[in-house]
Write an enzyme that holds these catalytic residues in place. Structure first.
Site, PDB file in Angstrom:
ATOM      1  N   PHE A 187      38.454  53.453  40.281  1.00 37.10           N
ATOM      2  CA  PHE A 187      39.189  52.724  41.305  1.00 37.10           C
ATOM      3  C   PHE A 187      38.664  53.112  42.680  1.00 37.10           C
ATOM      4  O   PHE A 187      38.684  54.271  43.063  1.00 37.10           O
ATOM      5  CB  PHE A 187      40.692  52.971  41.210  1.00 37.10           C
ATOM      6  CG  PHE A 187      41.464  51.914  41.933  1.00 37.10           C
ATOM      7  CD1 PHE A 187      41.692  50.674  41.346  1.00 37.10           C
ATOM      8  CD2 PHE A 187      41.910  52.129  43.229  1.00 37.10           C
ATOM      9  CE1 PHE A 187      42.362  49.673  42.031  1.00 37.10           C
ATOM     10  CE2 PHE A 187      42.590  51.128  43.917  1.00 37.10           C
ATOM     11  CZ  PHE A 187      42.814  49.901  43.313  1.00 37.10           C
ATOM     12  N   GLU A 198      34.517  37.725  48.319  1.00 39.49           N
ATOM     13  CA  GLU A 198      35.475  38.642  47.697  1.00 39.49           C
ATOM     14  C   GLU A 198      35.084  40.092  47.974  1.00 39.49           C
ATOM     15  O   GLU A 198      33.922  40.382  48.230  1.00 39.49           O
ATOM     16  CB  GLU A 198      35.463  38.439  46.173  1.00 39.49           C
ATOM     17  CG  GLU A 198      36.711  37.811  45.600  1.00 39.49           C
ATOM     18  CD  GLU A 198      37.966  38.664  45.644  1.00 39.49           C
ATOM     19  OE1 GLU A 198      38.156  39.452  46.593  1.00 39.49           O
ATOM     20  OE2 GLU A 198      38.781  38.524  44.722  1.00 39.49           O
ATOM     21  N   ASP A 199      36.059  40.977  47.890  1.00 33.55           N
ATOM     22  CA  ASP A 199      35.744  42.401  48.040  1.00 33.55           C
ATOM     23  C   ASP A 199      35.150  42.951  46.749  1.00 33.55           C
ATOM     24  O   ASP A 199      34.156  43.653  46.756  1.00 33.55           O
ATOM     25  CB  ASP A 199      36.996  43.196  48.470  1.00 33.55           C
ATOM     26  CG  ASP A 199      38.208  42.994  47.548  1.00 33.55           C
ATOM     27  OD1 ASP A 199      38.164  42.140  46.634  1.00 33.55           O
ATOM     28  OD2 ASP A 199      39.213  43.697  47.753  1.00 33.55           O
ATOM     29  N   ARG A 248      42.428  50.649  53.527  1.00 37.59           N
ATOM     30  CA  ARG A 248      41.532  49.548  53.904  1.00 37.59           C
ATOM     31  C   ARG A 248      40.677  49.925  55.105  1.00 37.59           C
ATOM     32  O   ARG A 248      39.593  49.395  55.308  1.00 37.59           O
ATOM     33  CB  ARG A 248      42.337  48.294  54.268  1.00 37.59           C
ATOM     34  CG  ARG A 248      43.142  47.686  53.111  1.00 37.59           C
ATOM     35  CD  ARG A 248      43.641  46.306  53.511  1.00 37.59           C
ATOM     36  NE  ARG A 248      44.723  45.830  52.658  1.00 37.59           N
ATOM     37  CZ  ARG A 248      44.553  45.212  51.489  1.00 37.59           C
ATOM     38  NH1 ARG A 248      43.347  44.996  51.027  1.00 37.59           N
ATOM     39  NH2 ARG A 248      45.590  44.807  50.793  1.00 37.59           N
ATOM     40  N   ASP A 296      36.255  42.279  39.507  1.00 36.69           N
ATOM     41  CA  ASP A 296      36.677  43.274  38.517  1.00 36.69           C
ATOM     42  C   ASP A 296      36.837  42.567  37.171  1.00 36.69           C
ATOM     43  O   ASP A 296      35.858  42.286  36.506  1.00 36.69           O
ATOM     44  CB  ASP A 296      37.976  43.911  39.034  1.00 36.69           C
ATOM     45  CG  ASP A 296      38.460  45.088  38.211  1.00 36.69           C
ATOM     46  OD1 ASP A 296      37.634  45.728  37.553  1.00 36.69           O
ATOM     47  OD2 ASP A 296      39.672  45.375  38.237  1.00 36.69           O
TER      48      ASP A 296
HETATM   49  P1  IMP Z   1      40.117  40.753  39.295  1.00 35.71           P
HETATM   50  O1  IMP Z   1      40.943  39.525  39.220  1.00 35.71           O
HETATM   51  O2  IMP Z   1      40.459  41.737  38.211  1.00 35.71           O
HETATM   52  O3  IMP Z   1      38.621  40.489  39.354  1.00 35.71           O
HETATM   53  O4  IMP Z   1      40.561  41.536  40.583  1.00 35.71           O
HETATM   54  C1  IMP Z   1      40.117  41.225  41.807  1.00 35.71           C
HETATM   55  C2  IMP Z   1      40.979  41.887  42.852  1.00 35.71           C
HETATM   56  O5  IMP Z   1      41.572  43.096  42.386  1.00 35.71           O
HETATM   57  C3  IMP Z   1      40.110  42.304  44.007  1.00 35.71           C
HETATM   58  O6  IMP Z   1      40.027  41.281  44.954  1.00 35.71           O
HETATM   59  C4  IMP Z   1      40.807  43.531  44.513  1.00 35.71           C
HETATM   60  O7  IMP Z   1      41.787  43.177  45.472  1.00 35.71           O
HETATM   61  C5  IMP Z   1      41.493  44.134  43.316  1.00 35.71           C
HETATM   62  N1  IMP Z   1      40.699  45.257  42.748  1.00 35.71           N
HETATM   63  C6  IMP Z   1      40.032  45.302  41.584  1.00 35.71           C
HETATM   64  N2  IMP Z   1      39.424  46.478  41.388  1.00 35.71           N
HETATM   65  C7  IMP Z   1      39.717  47.223  42.481  1.00 35.71           C
HETATM   66  C8  IMP Z   1      39.367  48.559  42.909  1.00 35.71           C
HETATM   67  O8  IMP Z   1      38.641  49.333  42.264  1.00 35.71           O
HETATM   68  N3  IMP Z   1      39.871  48.939  44.112  1.00 35.71           N
HETATM   69  C9  IMP Z   1      40.650  48.144  44.891  1.00 35.71           C
HETATM   70  N4  IMP Z   1      40.996  46.897  44.533  1.00 35.71           N
HETATM   71  C10 IMP Z   1      40.533  46.439  43.339  1.00 35.71           C
HETATM   72 MG    MG Z   2      43.788  44.432  46.454  1.00 33.75          MG
END
Ligand code: IMP
Ligand code: MG
Length: 184
Positions: free
Chosen positions: A156, A103-104, A169, A107
C-alpha cells in the site's frame, strides 16, 4: 495508528520527488506526440490524481481541455469494494474529444474499467489511460494503461496525491505505508 509526523508512518520511499518529476516529463512528451493535432480532453479521476495531473498537464505541449470526475471505490480503507460510485460527473459530449483518463494508480482495475465503460456507453470513441502507478499483481478487471509511470509491488503506497484514509496526499514522494498504520 497515525503518527503526528506523517513521515514517521512511511516504511520506505519508493519513488523520489526527482524521479517523479523526470518520469512526468517523459510521459508529457509521449502524450504530446500521441495527441498532436487532436482535440484532447484530459480527464482526471479525483481525488488521487490531482497532484500527478497538475504536473502532467504542464508537460503536455499541445492544446487540451481539463475536466475532473470524482468516483469512490474504497470506503476509506485499503481494499477495493468493487462498487464504484460517481460523486462528481462531467456534462460534456465525450464523443467530441479524444479522452485521456488520468489516474493515480491502477490496482484491481475495477474503477477504471467501470469509468471507461461508462464513457463508451455515452458515445466516447477514443479513450486512453495514463496512470502514474501500476500494481499489476492485483488486477481483477481486463484493463491496461496506455501510459504508465512506474510499476509498483503489491504494497500500500501513499504520497504525491495518493492517500490512506484521506491523509498523506501531500507527501512529495511515493512511499510504502507502514502496515501498523492501517492494521489496528
Ligand atoms: P482499483 O479500482 O482497485 O484499480 O483502485 C483504484 C483506486 O484505489 C485508486 O485510484 C486509488 O485511489 C486506490 N488505491 C489502490 N491502491 C492504492 C494504494 O496502494 N495506495 C493508495 N490508494 C490506492
Ligand atoms: Mg484513494
Amino acid at each position: 495508528m497515525k503518527s503526528q509526523n506523517m513521515r514517521d508512518d512511511i516504511l520506505k520511499v519508493l519513488i523520489t520527488k526527482e524521479e517523479l518529476a523526470q518520469k512526468v516529463k517523459e510521459l508529457g512528451q509521449e502524450i504530446t506526440k500521441a495527441y498532436q493535432g487532436k482535440k484532447l480532453l484530459v480527464l482526471g479521476v479525483l481525488k488521487g490524481s490531482f497532484v500527478f495531473m497538475s504536473d502532467l498537464i504542464r508537460e503536455i505541449d499541445t492544446p487540451c481541455e481539463v475536466e475532473f470526475m470524482a468516483v469512490s471505490s474504497y470506503q476509506s480503507g485499503v481494499k477495493s469494494s468493487g462498487v464504484v460510485k460517481i460523486l462528481k460527473d462531467i456534462d460534456i459530449n465525450p464523443n467530441a474529444y479524444n479522452i485521456l483518463i488520468v489516474e493515480d494508480i491502477l490496482d484491481s482495475g475495477l474503477t477504471l474499467s467501470y469509468l471507461k465503460n461508462l464513457l463508451l456507453q455515452r458515445g466516447a470513441s477514443n479513450i486512453q489511460i495514463a496512470t502514474l502507478l501500476d500494481k499489476p499483481a492485483r488486477r481483477k478487471a481486463d484493463i491496461h494503461a496506455d501510459f504508465v509511470g512506474f510499476e509498483v509491488p503489491d504494497e500500500f503506497v501513499v504520497g504525491y496525491g495518493l492517500d490512506y484514509a484521506e491523509y498523506y496526499r501531500n507527501l512529495p514522494y511515493v512511499g510504502v505505508l507502514k502496515p501498523e498504520v492501517y492494521s489496528e
